[in-house]
Design a protein around this motif. Structure first.
Motif, PDB file in Angstrom:
ATOM      1  N   ALA A   1      50.696  68.682   4.853  1.00 37.05           N
ATOM      2  CA  ALA A   1      49.776  67.605   5.220  1.00 37.05           C
ATOM      3  C   ALA A   1      50.514  66.271   5.240  1.00 37.05           C
ATOM      4  O   ALA A   1      50.297  65.436   6.127  1.00 37.05           O
ATOM      5  N   GLN A   2      51.401  66.065   4.276  1.00 41.56           N
ATOM      6  CA  GLN A   2      52.184  64.830   4.243  1.00 41.56           C
ATOM      7  C   GLN A   2      53.218  64.795   5.369  1.00 41.56           C
ATOM      8  O   GLN A   2      53.481  63.740   5.961  1.00 41.56           O
ATOM      9  N   VAL A   3      53.796  65.963   5.683  1.00 41.21           N
ATOM     10  CA  VAL A   3      54.743  66.035   6.800  1.00 41.21           C
ATOM     11  C   VAL A   3      54.040  65.679   8.101  1.00 41.21           C
ATOM     12  O   VAL A   3      54.572  64.937   8.944  1.00 41.21           O
ATOM     13  N   SER A   4      52.825  66.194   8.269  1.00 37.60           N
ATOM     14  CA  SER A   4      52.048  65.884   9.469  1.00 37.60           C
ATOM     15  C   SER A   4      51.773  64.392   9.563  1.00 37.60           C
ATOM     16  O   SER A   4      51.846  63.795  10.650  1.00 37.60           O
ATOM     17  N   LEU A   5      51.470  63.771   8.431  1.00 37.77           N
ATOM     18  CA  LEU A   5      51.232  62.330   8.411  1.00 37.77           C
ATOM     19  C   LEU A   5      52.479  61.564   8.853  1.00 37.77           C
ATOM     20  O   LEU A   5      52.408  60.620   9.651  1.00 37.77           O
ATOM     21  N   LEU A   6      53.639  61.977   8.376  1.00 37.01           N
ATOM     22  CA  LEU A   6      54.893  61.340   8.779  1.00 37.01           C
ATOM     23  C   LEU A   6      55.162  61.526  10.264  1.00 37.01           C
ATOM     24  O   LEU A   6      55.575  60.596  10.964  1.00 37.01           O
ATOM     25  N   GLU A   7      54.927  62.740  10.756  1.00 34.07           N
ATOM     26  CA  GLU A   7      55.162  63.009  12.170  1.00 34.07           C
ATOM     27  C   GLU A   7      54.254  62.163  13.047  1.00 34.07           C
ATOM     28  O   GLU A   7      54.678  61.637  14.081  1.00 34.07           O
TER      29      GLU A   7
END
Length: 303
Positions: free
Chosen positions: A73-79
């Motif tokens: 979920a945090q990776v998606s936010l960064l992307e």
């Protein structure tokens, strides 16, 4: 351990087998099995029970899945936040409460700019609209303010580093079928509506009225039907004497077999766009706002 392995674990858990997960991931089953085996050897845990009927998470696997979902979920936010310039130029997303005009405005963009390869319309509940813009999934959100919800929603916007722009004022309208007992009235009152059921859009938390998408969610109807889908709402209106409430910003309600009737003695509401503080709108973002302004002008919405 890497991000791709976490995605593999989630895919297997969601599909119930290595074979089905490999199909969805467009990789071979041996490659997927090898990647999971490497992960299990690295962390010293068995994540799946493999049987003739598929793959089932172990207790350790369930813990790993829970943490992986949080990480991704945090990776998606960064992307979403740091997409490359080239990706941003071919992607446009908006989030909105349930409004017919959003589809009309977006359809105009889709037809006029075929070089854009990825359009997204996230039509959802009030909180999810705010979160979608807050988490950089959508450039713009569409919702409404009035004296009942403004304070609570502004607090949420401030917490998400969001601001807003007023597009215009609109009068509350009642949605009902062409065969409804009130359909011949030029305007209705709250008292007129008391004998009839009300259809409302389901929200995250009914304890907080400022989340309500339905402008009359505060009216205590004797019977309430909750739905998350606009087509379902219209279908219920067709088949019953229920009514809904909304903006009335629909050009051709007769095409849906419904009537929009102004509600008397109710304060006006504001249609607003929400977006990140100090945001620089993309080319399509600017076009969306311009086309929405044209639509509202055609509906004679007052700024």
């Amino acid at each position: 351990m890497n991000i791709q392995q976490m995605r593999y674990v989630i895919a297997i858990a969601n599909n119930g087998s290595f074979r089905e997960a490999a199909k969805k991931l467009y990789i071979s089953q041996p490659s997927l099995s090898h990647a999971i085996k490497e992960l299990e050897n690295e962390i010293g845990l068995s994540l799946f029970e493999r049987t003739n009927h598929g793959a089932k998470l172990t207790a350790d696997g369930k813990d790993f899945l829970q943490y992986s979902q949080q990480v991704l979920a945090q990776v998606s936010l960064l992307e979403n936040r740091f997409l490359s310039k080239e990706q941003r130029e071919h992607h446009f997303s908006i989030a909105s409460q349930h409004y017919d005009f959003v589809a009309e405005v977006m359809s105009r963009l889709i037809k006029e700019f075929p070089e854009y390869t990825n359009f997204r319309i996230f039509e959802n509940t009030t909180m999810n609209v705010i979160k979608d813009v807050e988490n950089f999934r959508s450039e713009i959100g569409v919702m409404y303010f009035n004296n009942r919800n403004r304070r609570g929603l502004l607090r949420l916007l401030e917490g998400g580093n969001l601001t807003y722009r007023v597009m215009g004022d609109f009068q509350t309208h009642i949605f009902l079928s062409e065969h409804h007992p009130l359909s011949r009235k030029k305007a209705v009152t709250v008292q007129d509506l008391e004998p009839f059921p009300q259809v409302r859009f389901t929200q995250e938390d009914n304890h907080y009225t400022f989340f309500s998408e339905d402008i009359l969610d505060f009216f205590d109807a004797e019977q309430v039907i909750h739905t998350t889908d606009r087509a379902t709402l219209v279908g219920i209106l067709h088949e019953t004497d229920a009514y809904g409430s909304g903006s009335g910003l629909v050009k051709y309600p007769e095409r849906q077999g419904i009537k929009l009737i102004p509600l008397e003695n109710e304060e006006d509401n504001q249609l607003v766009l929400i977006y990140k503080n100090q945001a620089t709108f993309s080319f399509l973002g600017k076009k969306f706002i311009a086309y929405l302004e044209e639509y509202l002008d055609s509906m004679r919405i007052v700024k």
